[in-house]
Design an enzyme around this catalytic site. Sequence first.
Site, short mmCIF file in Angstrom:
data_model
loop_
_atom_site.label_atom_id
_atom_site.label_comp_id
_atom_site.label_asym_id
_atom_site.label_seq_id
_atom_site.Cartn_x
_atom_site.Cartn_y
_atom_site.Cartn_z
N ASN A 1 0.43 8.09 -9.08
CA ASN A 1 1.69 8.38 -9.79
C ASN A 1 1.79 7.60 -11.10
O ASN A 1 2.89 7.32 -11.56
CB ASN A 1 2.88 8.06 -8.88
CG ASN A 1 2.92 8.95 -7.66
OD1 ASN A 1 3.40 10.07 -7.71
ND2 ASN A 1 2.40 8.44 -6.53
N ASP B 1 -9.99 3.29 -3.54
CA ASP B 1 -10.67 2.06 -3.13
C ASP B 1 -12.05 1.93 -3.76
O ASP B 1 -12.79 2.92 -3.90
CB ASP B 1 -10.84 2.02 -1.62
CG ASP B 1 -9.50 1.85 -0.89
OD1 ASP B 1 -8.46 1.70 -1.56
OD2 ASP B 1 -9.51 1.87 0.36
N GLU C 1 -0.81 1.93 -5.02
CA GLU C 1 -0.67 3.36 -4.70
C GLU C 1 -1.78 4.18 -5.36
O GLU C 1 -1.65 5.39 -5.52
CB GLU C 1 0.75 3.87 -5.03
CG GLU C 1 1.20 3.75 -6.47
CD GLU C 1 0.63 4.83 -7.35
OE1 GLU C 1 1.11 5.96 -7.35
OE2 GLU C 1 -0.31 4.52 -8.10
N TRP C 2 -2.89 3.48 -5.74
CA TRP C 2 -4.15 4.11 -6.12
C TRP C 2 -4.09 4.89 -7.43
O TRP C 2 -4.96 5.71 -7.71
CB TRP C 2 -4.68 5.01 -4.99
CG TRP C 2 -4.38 4.49 -3.62
CD1 TRP C 2 -4.58 3.21 -3.17
CD2 TRP C 2 -3.82 5.21 -2.53
NE1 TRP C 2 -4.17 3.10 -1.87
CE2 TRP C 2 -3.70 4.32 -1.43
CE3 TRP C 2 -3.42 6.54 -2.34
CZ2 TRP C 2 -3.19 4.70 -0.21
CZ3 TRP C 2 -2.91 6.91 -1.12
CH2 TRP C 2 -2.80 6.01 -0.06
N GLY C 3 -3.07 4.66 -8.23
CA GLY C 3 -2.96 5.33 -9.52
C GLY C 3 -2.50 6.77 -9.44
O GLY C 3 -2.50 7.48 -10.46
N ASP D 1 0.82 -1.21 0.00
CA ASP D 1 0.00 0.00 0.00
C ASP D 1 0.86 1.27 0.00
O ASP D 1 2.09 1.22 -0.06
CB ASP D 1 -0.93 -0.04 1.21
CG ASP D 1 -2.33 0.49 0.90
OD1 ASP D 1 -2.47 1.31 -0.03
OD2 ASP D 1 -3.28 0.10 1.61
#
Length: 421
Positions: free
Chosen positions: A209, A227, A205-207, A172
Amino acid sequence: MPSLLLLKTNEMNRLLITICAAFCCWQTVAAQQFFGKPKPLNDSLYNTLAQTPPMGWNSWNKFGCDVSEDLIKSMADAMVESGMKDAGYKYIVIDDCWQIDRDSMGNIVPDPAKFPSGMKALADYVHSKGLLFGLYSCAGSYTCQGRPGSRGHQFQDALQYARWGVDYLKYDWCSDEGQNAQAAYATMSDAIKESGRPIVLSICEWGENEPWKWGKGIGHLWRVTADIRDCYECLFDWGGVGIVNIIDKMADLYPYAGPGHWNDAEMLEVGNGGMTRDEYITHFSMWCMLAAPLMAGNDITKMSAETKEILMNKEAIAVDQDPLGQQARRFMDMGDHEIWAKPLANGELAICFMNRSELTWHLDYDWRKNAIYYAHEVSFRKHEYKVRDLWQHKDIGTSKTNLKADIPTHGVLMLRLTPVK
């Protein structure tokens, strides 16, 4: 001539790099002395992992922090007994909250109250079922739930995971503390290779970067959004997104998907109760079309017949697991109505008609007047295809006649087209 300030800045940067390198070296040596020196995993073997999108189960969507040894064992048992293992699911992944501290040597410590037998024994139990074992960690100093993260302990943790028998690591991005994302994930990737164990690395990392641009070779899959939430279309200020929000984000990322490197559309919500049957079928169908990892997120010990029907639709799963590894493209966008196409390894095609409207789509589709475009044009005037409905599990005609169907609101018609010779 450079200024004195610039010289001092450069010297300071070199000093910091030297200190970081020395620390990583010390961390590796200390961990190897404690666990024994493994044989590193070479890049070519590491890159052969996850040749099709990973399939399994993750604890977070249903149980959050309420994880335990007994829960994980029950999920492993249910995965086998329900038929999910036979359908292709193989990873049992514990998300956040399994870890509680670090010991005096800096080793990560599982919560002894919830995992009294320890992670090695639990991994052995999962492996005894013919399944694979996964854990969660974080690139920051703390996880999203405030537990110890891996920053500064990457090599030590990877060696510990290898010793326990971990096969999958969800990594994460909370408490990132201004790190460079690519460098942070590359460090854990290197640590896994040094551990000598083939561990799939899930970049989470949730997109933020754009990991699809740099994740290949570092990890095996990468999240593209915040999420998921158990809803058809919802976008919350605090980061949750619905399934169509994720689908829209995935639409243009098809060039970055392929064997060993996947766009991760997030864990499945099928069976958690927030959507209708048709919406869950859309959810599952589109994840399969998008070559997304299929990580169930429900209580698989208490599945309804409807949930089992969706999660174990082997014809839809075959589209997801197709070895060609291409992600579907939205080749026709008509607002509320969309058509997606995905080429398959044996020359067949998967097609999905998606109805985003609040009304039934009375489809009357003339194959002969409409070519399908993905990587190249497929003309149905020149070639005939047998048409199979993957949810009715039956052939429904050929491309010589119009395709007629009523697609319910928020529903799909998922097809497999086979050339007629």
